[in-house]
Design a protein around this motif. Sequence first.
Motif, PDB file in Angstrom:
ATOM      1  N   LEU A  65     -25.292  78.938 -19.044  1.00 31.54           N
ATOM      2  CA  LEU A  65     -25.680  80.121 -18.275  1.00 31.54           C
ATOM      3  C   LEU A  65     -26.453  81.124 -19.127  1.00 31.54           C
ATOM      4  O   LEU A  65     -27.424  81.731 -18.663  1.00 31.54           O
ATOM      5  N   VAL A  66     -26.027  81.313 -20.377  1.00 30.72           N
ATOM      6  CA  VAL A  66     -26.720  82.258 -21.255  1.00 30.72           C
ATOM      7  C   VAL A  66     -28.136  81.771 -21.554  1.00 30.72           C
ATOM      8  O   VAL A  66     -29.085  82.561 -21.589  1.00 30.72           O
ATOM      9  N   ALA A  67     -28.297  80.481 -21.751  1.00 38.04           N
ATOM     10  CA  ALA A  67     -29.623  79.931 -22.040  1.00 38.04           C
ATOM     11  C   ALA A  67     -30.581  80.134 -20.881  1.00 38.04           C
ATOM     12  O   ALA A  67     -31.801  80.219 -21.072  1.00 38.04           O
ATOM     13  N   ALA A  68     -30.046  80.247 -19.666  1.00 45.20           N
ATOM     14  CA  ALA A  68     -30.895  80.437 -18.483  1.00 45.20           C
ATOM     15  C   ALA A  68     -31.222  81.898 -18.237  1.00 45.20           C
ATOM     16  O   ALA A  68     -32.024  82.217 -17.363  1.00 45.20           O
ATOM     17  N   GLY A  69     -30.643  82.803 -19.021  1.00 44.46           N
ATOM     18  CA  GLY A  69     -30.794  84.237 -18.789  1.00 44.46           C
ATOM     19  C   GLY A  69     -32.207  84.755 -18.742  1.00 44.46           C
ATOM     20  O   GLY A  69     -32.536  85.604 -17.906  1.00 44.46           O
ATOM     21  N   PRO A  70     -33.126  84.304 -19.646  1.00 44.93           N
ATOM     22  CA  PRO A  70     -34.479  84.868 -19.656  1.00 44.93           C
ATOM     23  C   PRO A  70     -35.279  84.612 -18.389  1.00 44.93           C
ATOM     24  O   PRO A  70     -36.319  85.227 -18.185  1.00 44.93           O
ATOM     25  N   GLY A  71     -34.849  83.695 -17.530  1.00 43.00           N
ATOM     26  CA  GLY A  71     -35.570  83.443 -16.295  1.00 43.00           C
ATOM     27  C   GLY A  71     -35.285  84.506 -15.251  1.00 43.00           C
ATOM     28  O   GLY A  71     -34.861  85.618 -15.551  1.00 43.00           O
ATOM     29  N   GLY A  72     -35.487  84.165 -13.994  1.00 46.57           N
ATOM     30  CA  GLY A  72     -35.206  85.108 -12.929  1.00 46.57           C
ATOM     31  C   GLY A  72     -33.716  85.280 -12.705  1.00 46.57           C
ATOM     32  O   GLY A  72     -32.887  84.566 -13.270  1.00 46.57           O
ATOM     33  N   HIS A  73     -33.362  86.274 -11.893  1.00 47.26           N
ATOM     34  CA  HIS A  73     -31.967  86.521 -11.510  1.00 47.26           C
ATOM     35  C   HIS A  73     -31.087  86.826 -12.723  1.00 47.26           C
ATOM     36  O   HIS A  73     -29.939  86.395 -12.815  1.00 47.26           O
ATOM     37  N   ARG A  74     -31.645  87.578 -13.658  1.00 45.83           N
ATOM     38  CA  ARG A  74     -30.946  87.859 -14.912  1.00 45.83           C
ATOM     39  C   ARG A  74     -29.628  88.589 -14.683  1.00 45.83           C
ATOM     40  O   ARG A  74     -28.601  88.244 -15.270  1.00 45.83           O
ATOM     41  N   ALA A  75     -29.644  89.617 -13.826  1.00 42.37           N
ATOM     42  CA  ALA A  75     -28.432  90.406 -13.611  1.00 42.37           C
ATOM     43  C   ALA A  75     -27.327  89.567 -12.984  1.00 42.37           C
ATOM     44  O   ALA A  75     -26.156  89.667 -13.367  1.00 42.37           O
ATOM     45  N   ALA A  76     -27.697  88.726 -12.017  1.00 43.67           N
ATOM     46  CA  ALA A  76     -26.697  87.881 -11.360  1.00 43.67           C
ATOM     47  C   ALA A  76     -26.082  86.905 -12.351  1.00 43.67           C
ATOM     48  O   ALA A  76     -24.858  86.704 -12.379  1.00 43.67           O
ATOM     49  N   LEU A  77     -26.913  86.303 -13.179  1.00 45.23           N
ATOM     50  CA  LEU A  77     -26.404  85.354 -14.165  1.00 45.23           C
ATOM     51  C   LEU A  77     -25.533  86.049 -15.208  1.00 45.23           C
ATOM     52  O   LEU A  77     -24.538  85.486 -15.673  1.00 45.23           O
ATOM     53  N   ALA A  78     -25.892  87.284 -15.570  1.00 47.53           N
ATOM     54  CA  ALA A  78     -25.076  88.028 -16.538  1.00 47.53           C
ATOM     55  C   ALA A  78     -23.673  88.256 -15.992  1.00 47.53           C
ATOM     56  O   ALA A  78     -22.680  88.168 -16.729  1.00 47.53           O
ATOM     57  N   GLY A  79     -23.576  88.521 -14.691  1.00 48.83           N
ATOM     58  CA  GLY A  79     -22.263  88.682 -14.080  1.00 48.83           C
ATOM     59  C   GLY A  79     -21.454  87.398 -14.131  1.00 48.83           C
ATOM     60  O   GLY A  79     -20.239  87.425 -14.379  1.00 48.83           O
ATOM     61  N   PHE A 132     -29.301  83.410 -28.804  1.00 53.77           N
ATOM     62  CA  PHE A 132     -30.018  83.203 -27.547  1.00 53.77           C
ATOM     63  C   PHE A 132     -30.972  84.370 -27.300  1.00 53.77           C
ATOM     64  O   PHE A 132     -30.786  85.464 -27.837  1.00 53.77           O
ATOM     65  N   VAL A 133     -31.962  84.119 -26.468  1.00 57.12           N
ATOM     66  CA  VAL A 133     -32.968  85.148 -26.190  1.00 57.12           C
ATOM     67  C   VAL A 133     -32.352  86.340 -25.469  1.00 57.12           C
ATOM     68  O   VAL A 133     -32.660  87.495 -25.760  1.00 57.12           O
ATOM     69  N   GLU A 134     -31.471  86.077 -24.512  1.00 53.66           N
ATOM     70  CA  GLU A 134     -30.793  87.146 -23.769  1.00 53.66           C
ATOM     71  C   GLU A 134     -29.283  86.974 -23.945  1.00 53.66           C
ATOM     72  O   GLU A 134     -28.590  86.479 -23.053  1.00 53.66           O
ATOM     73  N   PRO A 135     -28.744  87.370 -25.087  1.00 53.01           N
ATOM     74  CA  PRO A 135     -27.323  87.132 -25.348  1.00 53.01           C
ATOM     75  C   PRO A 135     -26.433  88.067 -24.539  1.00 53.01           C
ATOM     76  O   PRO A 135     -26.840  89.172 -24.172  1.00 53.01           O
ATOM     77  N   PRO A 136     -25.213  87.638 -24.263  1.00 56.80           N
ATOM     78  CA  PRO A 136     -24.277  88.499 -23.530  1.00 56.80           C
ATOM     79  C   PRO A 136     -23.624  89.509 -24.458  1.00 56.80           C
ATOM     80  O   PRO A 136     -23.692  89.387 -25.683  1.00 56.80           O
ATOM     81  N   GLU A 137     -22.996  90.508 -23.863  1.00 55.71           N
ATOM     82  CA  GLU A 137     -22.199  91.463 -24.623  1.00 55.71           C
ATOM     83  C   GLU A 137     -20.741  91.027 -24.523  1.00 55.71           C
ATOM     84  O   GLU A 137     -20.151  91.058 -23.448  1.00 55.71           O
ATOM     85  N   VAL A 138     -20.190  90.620 -25.631  1.00 53.47           N
ATOM     86  CA  VAL A 138     -18.826  90.088 -25.666  1.00 53.47           C
ATOM     87  C   VAL A 138     -17.852  91.188 -26.046  1.00 53.47           C
ATOM     88  O   VAL A 138     -18.061  91.899 -27.033  1.00 53.47           O
ATOM     89  N   ARG A 139     -16.797  91.336 -25.261  1.00 51.51           N
ATOM     90  CA  ARG A 139     -15.721  92.271 -25.601  1.00 51.51           C
ATOM     91  C   ARG A 139     -14.711  91.549 -26.488  1.00 51.51           C
ATOM     92  O   ARG A 139     -14.269  90.442 -26.176  1.00 51.51           O
ATOM     93  N   LEU A 140     -14.350  92.188 -27.580  1.00 55.75           N
ATOM     94  CA  LEU A 140     -13.453  91.546 -28.542  1.00 55.75           C
ATOM     95  C   LEU A 140     -11.988  91.620 -28.131  1.00 55.75           C
ATOM     96  O   LEU A 140     -11.196  90.753 -28.526  1.00 55.75           O
ATOM     97  N   ALA A 141     -11.615  92.628 -27.368  1.00 58.76           N
ATOM     98  CA  ALA A 141     -10.197  92.811 -27.040  1.00 58.76           C
ATOM     99  C   ALA A 141      -9.555  91.564 -26.427  1.00 58.76           C
ATOM    100  O   ALA A 141      -8.451  91.171 -26.840  1.00 58.76           O
ATOM    101  N   PRO A 142     -10.198  90.887 -25.447  1.00 56.27           N
ATOM    102  CA  PRO A 142      -9.550  89.700 -24.871  1.00 56.27           C
ATOM    103  C   PRO A 142      -9.390  88.550 -25.863  1.00 56.27           C
ATOM    104  O   PRO A 142      -8.585  87.642 -25.633  1.00 56.27           O
ATOM    105  N   TYR A 143     -10.150  88.586 -26.959  1.00 58.42           N
ATOM    106  CA  TYR A 143     -10.103  87.500 -27.933  1.00 58.42           C
ATOM    107  C   TYR A 143      -9.254  87.839 -29.160  1.00 58.42           C
ATOM    108  O   TYR A 143      -9.138  87.021 -30.076  1.00 58.42           O
ATOM    109  N   ALA A 144      -8.690  89.031 -29.196  1.00 56.71           N
ATOM    110  CA  ALA A 144      -8.009  89.491 -30.407  1.00 56.71           C
ATOM    111  C   ALA A 144      -6.898  88.539 -30.844  1.00 56.71           C
ATOM    112  O   ALA A 144      -6.813  88.151 -32.019  1.00 56.71           O
TER     113      ALA A 144
END
Length: 325
Positions: free
Chosen positions: A60-74, A108-120
């Motif tokens: 999904l992250v690799a597909a981010g630079p294409g269309g529908h970026r916001a939807a894929l980010a969700g 990745f070209v359009e990387p996600p923002e990862v929250r660390l708390a769930p992975y602590a």
Amino acid sequence: MRLDVVMDVLPGRAAAALARVDVPWPARWDELGSVVADLSALVRSGPGARVVAQELAEVLVAAGPGGHRAALAGLVDRVLDLHAVACLAEPPDGRELATWLLRLQTGFVEPPEVRLAPYASSLGRDGLAFYRAEVVARFERLPVIGFGETGRYDRERWALLRVMEELAEFTGDVDLQVLVLARDLSSGWHYLQVATVLRDAGRLEEALEWVGRGLAATGGRGAATRLVDLGVDECLRAGWVERAVELRWRAFRTHPALETYLRLRGTAAGAGVWPSVREDVVARLRDGADEVLRQVVDAELGAVSGGPVPEWLQRLRAELASRES
């Protein structure tokens, strides 16, 4: 469908849906939603979903630079939430998880923002320390943007900046906050940000050092007034009266102007040391620009309001008259 089969096909189903540009987006979106729903069921079923979630996130992250970026980010956010849960059920090696999280955010070209708390919990102390060491080492290799420069924020810099900001917020580490802010010193406001963070952390000596650095960089202009105000306020609060006056004097020497003069006069008078400071100030004014001298003389004469003019002000007035004659 058996769970082992689902595990094998989920990333492939997502990749196929993303690749079918001949199919209307609503149909492809429904398929992607179905894939994520199947992943959720897989996570609830127990161990085995972690690697699938990782692979699906990467698709999904690799597909981010294409269309529908916001939807894929969700969708990516939902997959990462599920991945964090899967890590709790099937704990990975902390360093391996740290490496994957960093690669996802910087590779990745359009990387996600990862929250660390769930992975602590899954990272553990060793994994988090490894994560921190790796990202700090990479961030410190970025060039500092100096005062007045136009910074080049390429993909790597933006990605590492986001990772560092999240790490600093999660850990509450002031040194990390300073490291992030100090990589861009293109304006006086950035110096002010660093000084404020250090002041708020109770690290007054370091805050004052950054006030001095900012004053030198700005030449007393722009954010310098706010910088000096911060330093003076904290010095007075700590009872360091001489240092407060010295800051005002330095600001005046750096940028002689009516504003810096009046602030110096006010601080020195409040500290009861204006008479001892005044002669140096008068000498500086007599050696300075005509306009500044005129403004100061006018302001001081206005303050006298028809009363007796002190001897030092008479000298300044005479100096001004001789220049204008």
